[in-house]
Design an enzyme around this catalytic site. Sequence first.
Site, short mmCIF file in Angstrom:
data_model
loop_
_atom_site.label_atom_id
_atom_site.label_comp_id
_atom_site.label_asym_id
_atom_site.label_seq_id
_atom_site.Cartn_x
_atom_site.Cartn_y
_atom_site.Cartn_z
N GLU A 152 -30.49 19.71 7.57
CA GLU A 152 -29.38 20.56 8.03
C GLU A 152 -29.21 20.36 9.53
O GLU A 152 -30.20 20.32 10.26
CB GLU A 152 -29.65 22.05 7.79
P1 P53 Z 1 -25.13 30.38 8.94
C1 P53 Z 1 -30.72 31.25 10.94
C2 P53 Z 1 -31.15 30.27 11.82
C3 P53 Z 1 -31.09 28.94 11.46
C4 P53 Z 1 -30.61 28.58 10.21
O1 P53 Z 1 -26.37 29.38 9.03
C5 P53 Z 1 -30.20 29.55 9.32
C6 P53 Z 1 -30.26 30.88 9.66
C7 P53 Z 1 -29.80 31.94 8.71
O2 P53 Z 1 -28.53 32.39 9.06
O3 P53 Z 1 -29.80 29.27 8.05
C8 P53 Z 1 -29.58 27.96 7.59
O4 P53 Z 1 -24.54 30.17 7.60
C9 P53 Z 1 -29.58 28.01 6.08
C10 P53 Z 1 -28.21 27.87 5.48
C11 P53 Z 1 -27.19 28.45 6.44
C12 P53 Z 1 -27.18 27.57 7.69
O5 P53 Z 1 -28.46 27.49 8.26
O6 P53 Z 1 -25.72 31.73 9.11
O7 P53 Z 1 -30.47 27.11 5.48
O8 P53 Z 1 -28.23 28.49 4.22
O9 P53 Z 1 -25.92 28.55 5.92
C13 P53 Z 1 -26.21 28.03 8.76
O10 P53 Z 1 -24.21 29.99 10.04
#
Ligand code: P53
Length: 478
Positions: free
Chosen positions: A376
Site C-alpha cells: 500500500e
Molecule cells: P484511509 C492509518 C494509518 C495508515 C494506514 O487509509 C491506514 C490507517 C487506517 O486509517 O490504513 C490503511 O482509508 C489500510 C486501508 C486504508 C488505507 O490505509 O483511512 O490498510 O484499509 O484504506 C488508507 O485513508
Amino acid sequence: MTLKKDFLWGGAVAAHQLEGGWNAGGKGVSVADVMTAGSNGVERKITDGVIEGENYPNHEAIDFYHRYKEDIALFDELGLNCFRTSIAWTRIFPNGDEAEPNEEGLQFYDDLFDECLKHGIEPVITLSHFELPYHLVTEYGGFRNRKLIDFFVHFSEVVMNRYKDKVKYWMTFNEINNQANYLRDFAPFTNSGLKFPEGASEKEREEMMYQAAHYELVASAKVVALGHKINPDFQIGCMIAMCPIYPATCKPEDMMASTVAMQRRYWFADVHVRGHYPSYLKAYFDRKEFKLDILDDDLKALEEGKVDYIGFSYYMSFAIKDHGKAPTFDYNEDKDLVKNEYVKASEWGWQIDPLGLRYAMNWFYERYEKPLFIVENGFGAVDEVEADGSIHDPYRVDYLKAHIEAMKNAVDYDGVDLMGYTPWGFIDLVSAGTGEMKKRYGVIYVDKDNEGNGTLERSKKDSFTWYQKVIATNGEEL
Ligand code: P53
C-alpha cells in the site's frame, strides 16, 4: 534495469472497502458493516449491530461484487500483473464460528480469481483486512478470546485449500500494528474486534491490546505453517503499517524516545519475522506487570510459523520529541507525536515524505533480511471532475512518482530485495479511517459521494495513463 523482470506491479484494495453486497450470497455482518461514515477529523461511529437510519458506507461501497468483470478488464488495460484484495471472512463463515463454510461465498472468490487469472493478473490475498465477523465480537469479545485463534485458522485452512492453485501470495493480518494506538477505538476494533468496557483505564486497554495481538500472532504463525503444508510454493507474509517515527531533533533524549516509540509500534514485525518476542518487549511486560496468557505451545507455534516476506503499507512518517519520560521513555502514539516541520501534509494531515519510504525499506531490510513487498502507498485527495468528464490529478502523480523514485533508490543504492508495489485504492473506494468516498486514492474514478449518491460509473483520471506507462516500462519512465 533497476527492478526485477518479474516485479509485481499491481493495485491494492480490501473486500469491505469496495465489494458492497454486504448481505448478498449469504454473507454475514462484519465489523466494517457496523461502522458509520465519519469525515475529516470526525471518527466513524461503531454501532451496536446494524441500526436502521444510519449511513454505513461499506454496505454498498463501489459495488465491485456485481461489477468485478468490467473492473478487472479495466485493471488489465492499466497493465496490472497483480491485484491485492482480501477475502471477506463473513462471505465464507457468516458468523465466524460455523463448522462448514458457505459455498456461495467460496464460489464468488473462485469466479473472481478465475477472472483475474484470465487477464494475467495474479491475486495477492489478505486473510484478515478489518473484516472480522461481528458475531465473534458480540459472542466472544473478539481477539481477546483465545478461541478466535482456531476460528481464524479454520477459515484460513478452508480458503487456502480451496484456492491453492489460484493464489500464491498471501498475507495474514492487515496492518496488525495499527492497534499500537489503543487509546482510540478505531484500530483495536478493526484489527481485533475489541470493544473496551466502559471506563476501562489506559493500562487495561493497553493490556487487552497486547493479549489480542498475541493471539493474532499465534494464529498468523499457525496459518503460515499450515499454508506451507497445503502448498510449499505459497509465499505468506505479514502486513505492517510502516510510519517511521523520527527523532524531532538530534537531542539524545529525542533519539531515545524515537527508539522506544519504534519498538512499541514495530515489535509485531519482530515476532512475525523472527518467531519470538524481542527482549525489550519482555522487559516492558515485566515492568508493567501485565498478566498475559502466553503459553509455551504458543511460543513454539511462533517459532514454527515465520513469515516468508514483509508486506507493508507506507503513507507517511511521524516524529517524536523528548516528552519528559526518561528513563522509561514510555510512549503513547495518540499523545506523543509531534509535527515534522520539514515536510508538508495532505488535507487529512498525513505527512508526505517520500524519502521516508527509502528509510523504512532500509530499516526493514537491515533488521530482517527478508524480501519486502510494498502493498500500500498512495495519496488521499479530493478530485474535481471537469465539465468534459476528465479528472486532472497531478498531485497524485507527483506523490506516486516521488515514492517510486525513493523505492527504486532503495533497490539500486541500498541493495534492498523488493518483490513488488501495489498502490492503495487505485480504484476509488471507501476510506477505512473516515468512511468517506471523498478521500480518493484512485487512478480510476468512481462516481459516488460521501452521502452515497452517484452512478457508480468508472472513469480514468490522468494518473491512469501515467501509471500505465510506469508499469509498461517496469518503472523506468516515471
Ligand atoms: P484511509 C492509518 C494509518 C495508515 C494506514 O487509509 C491506514 C490507517 C487506517 O486509517 O490504513 C490503511 O482509508 C489500510 C486501508 C486504508 C488505507 O490505509 O483511512 O490498510 O484499509 O484504506 C488508507 O485513508
